[in-house]
Write a protein that holds these residues in place. Sequence first.
Motif, PDB file in Angstrom:
ATOM      1  N   ILE A  75       0.840  -1.200   0.000  1.00  0.00           N
ATOM      2  CA  ILE A  75       0.000   0.000   0.000  1.00  0.00           C
ATOM      3  C   ILE A  75       0.873   1.248   0.000  1.00  0.00           C
ATOM      4  N   GLY A  76       0.552   2.174  -0.881  1.00  0.00           N
ATOM      5  CA  GLY A  76       1.176   3.483  -0.850  1.00  0.00           C
ATOM      6  C   GLY A  76       0.222   4.495  -0.246  1.00  0.00           C
ATOM      7  N   VAL A  77       0.639   5.115   0.843  1.00  0.00           N
ATOM      8  CA  VAL A  77      -0.110   6.226   1.425  1.00  0.00           C
ATOM      9  C   VAL A  77       0.363   7.492   0.710  1.00  0.00           C
ATOM     10  N   VAL A  78      -0.569   8.234   0.131  1.00  0.00           N
ATOM     11  CA  VAL A  78      -0.212   9.349  -0.749  1.00  0.00           C
ATOM     12  C   VAL A  78      -0.435  10.678  -0.012  1.00  0.00           C
ATOM     13  N   PRO A  79       0.623  11.306   0.473  1.00  0.00           N
ATOM     14  CA  PRO A  79       0.441  12.574   1.172  1.00  0.00           C
ATOM     15  C   PRO A  79       0.250  13.769   0.246  1.00  0.00           C
ATOM     16  N   ALA A  80       0.673  13.616  -1.018  1.00  0.00           N
ATOM     17  CA  ALA A  80       0.624  14.776  -1.917  1.00  0.00           C
ATOM     18  C   ALA A  80       0.829  14.326  -3.353  1.00  0.00           C
ATOM     19  N   VAL A  81       0.506  15.236  -4.275  1.00  0.00           N
ATOM     20  CA  VAL A  81       0.783  15.060  -5.703  1.00  0.00           C
ATOM     21  C   VAL A  81       1.726  16.172  -6.135  1.00  0.00           C
ATOM     22  N   MET A  82       2.724  15.809  -6.917  1.00  0.00           N
ATOM     23  CA  MET A  82       3.689  16.800  -7.390  1.00  0.00           C
ATOM     24  C   MET A  82       3.016  17.885  -8.221  1.00  0.00           C
ATOM     25  N   GLY A  83       3.544  19.092  -8.100  1.00  0.00           N
ATOM     26  CA  GLY A  83       3.168  20.147  -9.026  1.00  0.00           C
ATOM     27  C   GLY A  83       3.997  20.047 -10.281  1.00  0.00           C
ATOM     28  N   LEU A  84       3.527  20.689 -11.344  1.00  0.00           N
ATOM     29  CA  LEU A  84       4.277  20.628 -12.602  1.00  0.00           C
ATOM     30  C   LEU A  84       4.251  21.963 -13.324  1.00  0.00           C
ATOM     31  N   SER A  85       5.332  22.212 -14.042  1.00  0.00           N
ATOM     32  CA  SER A  85       5.442  23.339 -14.962  1.00  0.00           C
ATOM     33  C   SER A  85       5.815  22.793 -16.326  1.00  0.00           C
ATOM     34  N   TRP A  86       4.996  23.112 -17.344  1.00  0.00           N
ATOM     35  CA  TRP A  86       5.283  22.698 -18.715  1.00  0.00           C
ATOM     36  C   TRP A  86       5.638  23.923 -19.546  1.00  0.00           C
ATOM     37  N   TYR A  87       6.608  23.733 -20.438  1.00  0.00           N
ATOM     38  CA  TYR A  87       7.108  24.818 -21.274  1.00  0.00           C
ATOM     39  C   TYR A  87       7.235  24.344 -22.718  1.00  0.00           C
ATOM     40  N   ASP A  88       7.088  25.290 -23.643  1.00  0.00           N
ATOM     41  CA  ASP A  88       7.495  25.107 -25.035  1.00  0.00           C
ATOM     42  C   ASP A  88       8.708  25.997 -25.257  1.00  0.00           C
ATOM     43  N   CYS A  89       9.769  25.401 -25.775  1.00  0.00           N
ATOM     44  CA  CYS A  89      11.009  26.150 -26.022  1.00  0.00           C
ATOM     45  C   CYS A  89      11.381  26.040 -27.495  1.00  0.00           C
ATOM     46  N   THR A  90      11.772  27.172 -28.084  1.00  0.00           N
ATOM     47  CA  THR A  90      12.188  27.210 -29.489  1.00  0.00           C
ATOM     48  C   THR A  90      13.550  27.878 -29.597  1.00  0.00           C
ATOM     49  N   VAL A  91      14.494  27.177 -30.205  1.00  0.00           N
ATOM     50  CA  VAL A  91      15.828  27.723 -30.462  1.00  0.00           C
ATOM     51  C   VAL A  91      15.953  27.949 -31.968  1.00  0.00           C
ATOM     52  N   SER A  92      16.310  29.187 -32.363  1.00  0.00           N
ATOM     53  CA  SER A  92      16.399  29.541 -33.776  1.00  0.00           C
ATOM     54  C   SER A  92      17.838  29.881 -34.144  1.00  0.00           C
ATOM     55  N   GLY A  93      18.389  29.146 -35.120  1.00  0.00           N
ATOM     56  CA  GLY A  93      19.732  29.406 -35.627  1.00  0.00           C
ATOM     57  C   GLY A  93      19.683  29.658 -37.117  1.00  0.00           C
ATOM     58  N   MET A  94      20.526  28.947 -37.871  1.00  0.00           N
ATOM     59  CA  MET A  94      20.566  29.128 -39.322  1.00  0.00           C
ATOM     60  C   MET A  94      20.908  27.798 -39.978  1.00  0.00           C
ATOM     61  N   GLU A  95      20.073  27.383 -40.956  1.00  0.00           N
ATOM     62  CA  GLU A  95      20.393  26.180 -41.709  1.00  0.00           C
ATOM     63  C   GLU A  95      21.608  26.462 -42.600  1.00  0.00           C
ATOM     64  N   ALA A  96      22.466  25.467 -42.736  1.00  0.00           N
ATOM     65  CA  ALA A  96      23.627  25.584 -43.618  1.00  0.00           C
ATOM     66  C   ALA A  96      24.114  24.179 -43.952  1.00  0.00           C
ATOM     67  N   HIS A  97      24.924  24.082 -45.002  1.00  0.00           N
ATOM     68  CA  HIS A  97      25.437  22.789 -45.449  1.00  0.00           C
ATOM     69  C   HIS A  97      26.379  22.216 -44.396  1.00  0.00           C
ATOM     70  N   ALA A  98      26.202  20.932 -44.110  1.00  0.00           N
ATOM     71  CA  ALA A  98      26.984  20.302 -43.047  1.00  0.00           C
ATOM     72  C   ALA A  98      28.452  20.126 -43.418  1.00  0.00           C
ATOM     73  N   GLY A  99      28.782  20.135 -44.705  1.00  0.00           N
ATOM     74  CA  GLY A  99      30.165  19.931 -45.107  1.00  0.00           C
ATOM     75  C   GLY A  99      30.988  21.207 -45.159  1.00  0.00           C
ATOM     76  N   PRO A 100      30.576  22.183 -45.949  1.00  0.00           N
ATOM     77  CA  PRO A 100      31.406  23.378 -46.137  1.00  0.00           C
ATOM     78  C   PRO A 100      31.445  24.316 -44.935  1.00  0.00           C
ATOM     79  N   THR A 101      30.519  24.219 -43.987  1.00  0.00           N
ATOM     80  CA  THR A 101      30.433  25.212 -42.918  1.00  0.00           C
ATOM     81  C   THR A 101      31.315  24.816 -41.729  1.00  0.00           C
ATOM     82  N   PRO A 102      32.381  25.596 -41.417  1.00  0.00           N
ATOM     83  CA  PRO A 102      33.263  25.261 -40.296  1.00  0.00           C
ATOM     84  C   PRO A 102      32.499  25.275 -38.971  1.00  0.00           C
ATOM     85  N   MET A 103      32.976  24.504 -38.021  1.00  0.00           N
ATOM     86  CA  MET A 103      32.303  24.377 -36.736  1.00  0.00           C
ATOM     87  C   MET A 103      32.175  25.717 -36.029  1.00  0.00           C
TER      88      MET A 103
END
Length: 424
Positions: free
Chosen positions: A205-233
């Motif tokens: 038996i689990g005695v349940v004293p509480a339920v966790m709270g939660l925070s949900w987020y949407d995150c967007t990171v914007s960079g630049m598409e480029a060719h994987a070969g010619p573009t230096p790191m």
Amino acid sequence: MPDTLRINGQRLWNSLMELARIGATPKGGVKRLTLTDLDRQGRDLVVGWARAAGMSVTVDKIGNVFMRRAGRDNSLPPIVTGSHVDTQPTGGKFDGNYGVLAGIEVVRTLNDRNIVTEAPIEVAFWTNEEGSRFVPVMMGSGVFCGAFSLETAYAAKDVDGKTVREELERIGYLGDQEPGQHPIGAYFEAHIEQGPVLEDADKVIGVVPAVMGLSWYDCTVSGMEAHAGPTPMGLRRDALQVATTIMQEVVAIANRYPPYGRGTVGMVQVFPNSRNVIPGQVKFSIDLRNVNDALLNTMHEEMLAFVAKTQRETGLGIEIERVSYYPPCPFHPDCVDAVRAATAKLGYSTMDVVSGAGHDAIYTARVAPSGMIFVPCKDGISHNEIEDAQPAHLEAGCNVLLHAMLERAGVAQDAVVAGEAASI
């Protein structure tokens, strides 16, 4: 009340297996989405069992169903138990269903022994707990406690454009009672744990004293598409590499706040998602949880600070938006103590388990003293067709529910239950 009072475990199991046949899947699970024809069949079966047990039935305007066994003093607010009968698309036999049918078994046991309670006993099932077809999740209990309006719930649409109100009316569960006007003296919810803690600790038996709270987020990171070969790191604006540093920080933040800190990235979308193109944009989810509101807020602030720091250091555009927040929910000490006392009386092994998942009891706790009872599930697996639980554990949890409810409802030794007319 004698400590020897027990429910009929085989009868409970048989009921669970019969309900599981409605929407049964080839892999042994259940697909019974909210307000579908299968949901109607499941609801009708449970309501039929309630009526056969002499219970009256009330349905409110969001389709929540309350099945009532009269007490000696019916002016007292009822002691309620319940959960939900809708499932995930690839759901199991026990999530939600166990809590409802455990309540029916409590009533059947009281009937078998001609036990009259002072306060009425009720079994409830709430509409759209899972949120698989309509959002928000925990819709019925949320409307009941005023977390959101009936109009908001009615307007929710599924992928085919069908609304909650239309579907409630279609399946015959658009009731008359205003949500929230149904009194509750105390609420208990029995549930499989949906995690591995009880099984790992070999506790019943689990005695349940509480339920966790939660925070949900949407995150967007914007960079630049480029060719994987010619573009230096050193000259790249790689959105995925920056996103992964934030993802790692999500886990690090959770690990800084044990034992209940949780951090998860569960959804990632990479654009353009091509093998030889540096990613130009990454969208991903963040899920932070903790049992303490102060700690959850600290985790929130640390997440925002890290994102701001990463944006300054990399020069990439980063947007983060909190899309959902549920505060931690401590359950009422009287209900927690009733569960603890019942477990001790019955001699089951036990431990405290904080719930990491949301349940209807979170919302009932806003309007009435509430508590939960957990039993183990195999390998901690839920929301899956292979979800499983031992009959002996389900029986034990129902026995605890019986004694906890009796402690709150009281037992009248010299009264006779008068039958109430059952109607929807």
